[in-house]
Design an enzyme around this catalytic site. Structure first.
Site, PDB file in Angstrom:
ATOM      1  N   LYS A 222      -6.676  -2.267  -9.906  1.00 50.03           N
ATOM      2  CA  LYS A 222      -5.528  -3.193  -9.928  1.00 50.03           C
ATOM      3  C   LYS A 222      -5.938  -4.650 -10.182  1.00 50.03           C
ATOM      4  CE  LYS A 222      -2.243  -1.347  -9.776  1.00 50.03           C
ATOM      5  NZ  LYS A 222      -1.776  -0.438 -10.872  1.00 50.03           N
TER       6      LYS A 222
ATOM      7  N   GLY B 281      -6.764  -5.742 -13.207  1.00 51.98           N
ATOM      8  CA  GLY B 281      -6.435  -6.117 -14.590  1.00 51.98           C
ATOM      9  C   GLY B 281      -7.400  -5.439 -15.571  1.00 51.98           C
TER      10      GLY B 281
ATOM     11  N   GLY C 189       2.298  -4.336 -13.777  1.00 49.22           N
ATOM     12  CA  GLY C 189       3.215  -5.469 -13.663  1.00 49.22           C
ATOM     13  C   GLY C 189       4.572  -5.070 -13.115  1.00 49.22           C
TER      14      GLY C 189
ATOM     15  N   LYS D 252       7.382  -4.351 -10.107  1.00 47.34           N
ATOM     16  CA  LYS D 252       7.694  -5.118  -8.910  1.00 47.34           C
ATOM     17  C   LYS D 252       6.922  -4.531  -7.718  1.00 47.34           C
ATOM     18  CE  LYS D 252      11.894  -7.056  -6.890  1.00 47.34           C
ATOM     19  NZ  LYS D 252      11.749  -6.703  -5.490  1.00 47.34           N
TER      20      LYS D 252
END
Ligand SMILES: Nc1ncnc2c1ncn2[C@@H]1O[C@H](COP(=O)(O)OS(=O)(=O)O)[C@@H](OP(=O)(O)O)[C@H]1O
Length: 320
Positions: free
Chosen positions: A73, A75, A284, A286
């Site tokens: 997580k 990126g 990305g 929520k």
């Protein structure tokens, strides 16, 4: 009697003559093929042995010389897609999980997961974020290539935890399993009655970067690593991509117009040819809502680990 002998001799010499003719023809054909191969095909004998012959510089597979090892997580997918914009970079699109789960499948299997390369100067990069936190991986990578270039993209540990938790939450939802609550999973009370982080909960332990990097540094030097700031990369990918290009020994080739900001998604997308590629919906999305109290507690509990991490990598991030 002598007439029959004559006939036999004539037949014998004709047979000899025919055999010589056939041999001469075969030799001529072989010579022609050799000449053709030599002058037009660079001496590859491709149609003779076909697949068994390794043809240098053409659709060969080679092991990665760089790994994006994590963090989950952080990126990692966006970074891999972005560096793939470079003309000299070939990527392994799926996570191979070779050094953690698939090691028993062997190096031939791993090699087969690699993309075809067309030129010797192309480099191959693989990403599997689970590598960073798996204890078996550093030694295995080192044994395969002690000069492996290792890229670690890190992100504010509290937001990484919430992102990780969100992924776990939706995975459980899809599988109709009972749904976790972060404020319950994240903390435990120790024997002295103090509240601590739950060292058995992966979304938490994955954020203790100092613990994991220490395991890697038992085998590799810090110079083998490039630490990418995931928060900076997300907002301004080119800034971090220039560092990646340099670390990989590549010329600067990624241009700003290959990075296209998508206002609906709130993220950069990547243009290799005419096609623009954005990441899927699981990136990305929520986050699950987390109370300020939990965020504050996590920030405090991660603080010592963050400081330790900064000291180890000799770099500081503003993770207040
Ligand atoms: N350009 C671009 N597009 C989409 N997403 C981007 C991008 N740059 C960075 N990020 C951040 O990447 C986060 C997901 O990280 P990973 O790819 O490492 O996730 S995973 O471990 O492979 O599941 C993901 O985290 P979340 O926002 O928490 O989902 C993103 O914030």
């Amino acid at each position: 009697m002598s007439g029959r002998n004559n006939n036999e001799e004539v037949t014998k010499s004709m047979a000899k003559f025919s055999t010589r003719c056939v041999i001469a023809c075969l030799l001529t054909i072989a010579m022609c093929l050799l000449q053709y191969d030599l002058f037009f095909r660079n001496f590859k004998f491709k149609w003779w042995f076909d697949k068994d012959v390794i043809v240098p510089n053409q659709f060969e597979k080679k092991f990665p010389s760089a790994l994006i090892v994590g963090v989950r997580k952080g990126g990692t997918r966006a970074l891999l897609d972005a560096i793939a914009l470079h003309s000299k970079v070939k990527i392994v699109r799926r996570e191979t999980h070779f050094f953690d789960s698939n090691y028993s499948l062997g190096f031939d299997w791993y090699r087969n997961q690699m993309p075809d390369i067309e030129n010797e100067d192309e480099i191959v990069i693989e990403k599997t974020p689970a590598y960073f936190t798996n204890e078996n991986v550093p030694k295995r990578v080192y044994e395969m290539n002690p000069n492996m270039k290792l890229i670690l993209i890190v992100r504010h540990p509290v937001y990484r935890t919430v992102s990780d938790f969100t992924q776990v939450y939706y995975n459980k939802l899809e599988q109709n399993k009972s749904l976790p609550v972060l404020s319950i999973e994240a903390f435990r009370t120790n024997e002295a009655g103090q509240e601590t982080i739950n060292m058995e909960y992966k979304p938490i332990t994955n954020s203790l970067y100092d613990i994991h990097i220490s395991k890697w540094l038992q085998y590799f030097k810090t110079e083998n690593f490039l630490f990418v700031n995931g928060d900076v990369f997300r907002a301004n990918p080119l800034h971090e991509l220039r560092r990646v290009e340099e670390f990989l020994g590549l010329e600067r080739s990624i241009t700003p117009n290959q990075l296209v900001f998508d206002y609906n998604k709130g993220f950069f997308c990547f243009r290799k040819t005419t096609k623009i590629r954005c990441l899927g919906q699981s990136k990305g999305r929520k986050h699950r809502s987390v109370s300020d109290d939990v965020v504050l507690k996590l920030s405090k509990m991660f603080e010592d680990h963050n400081q330790n991490f900064f000291r180890i990598i000799n770099r500081t991030y503003s993770w207040d």
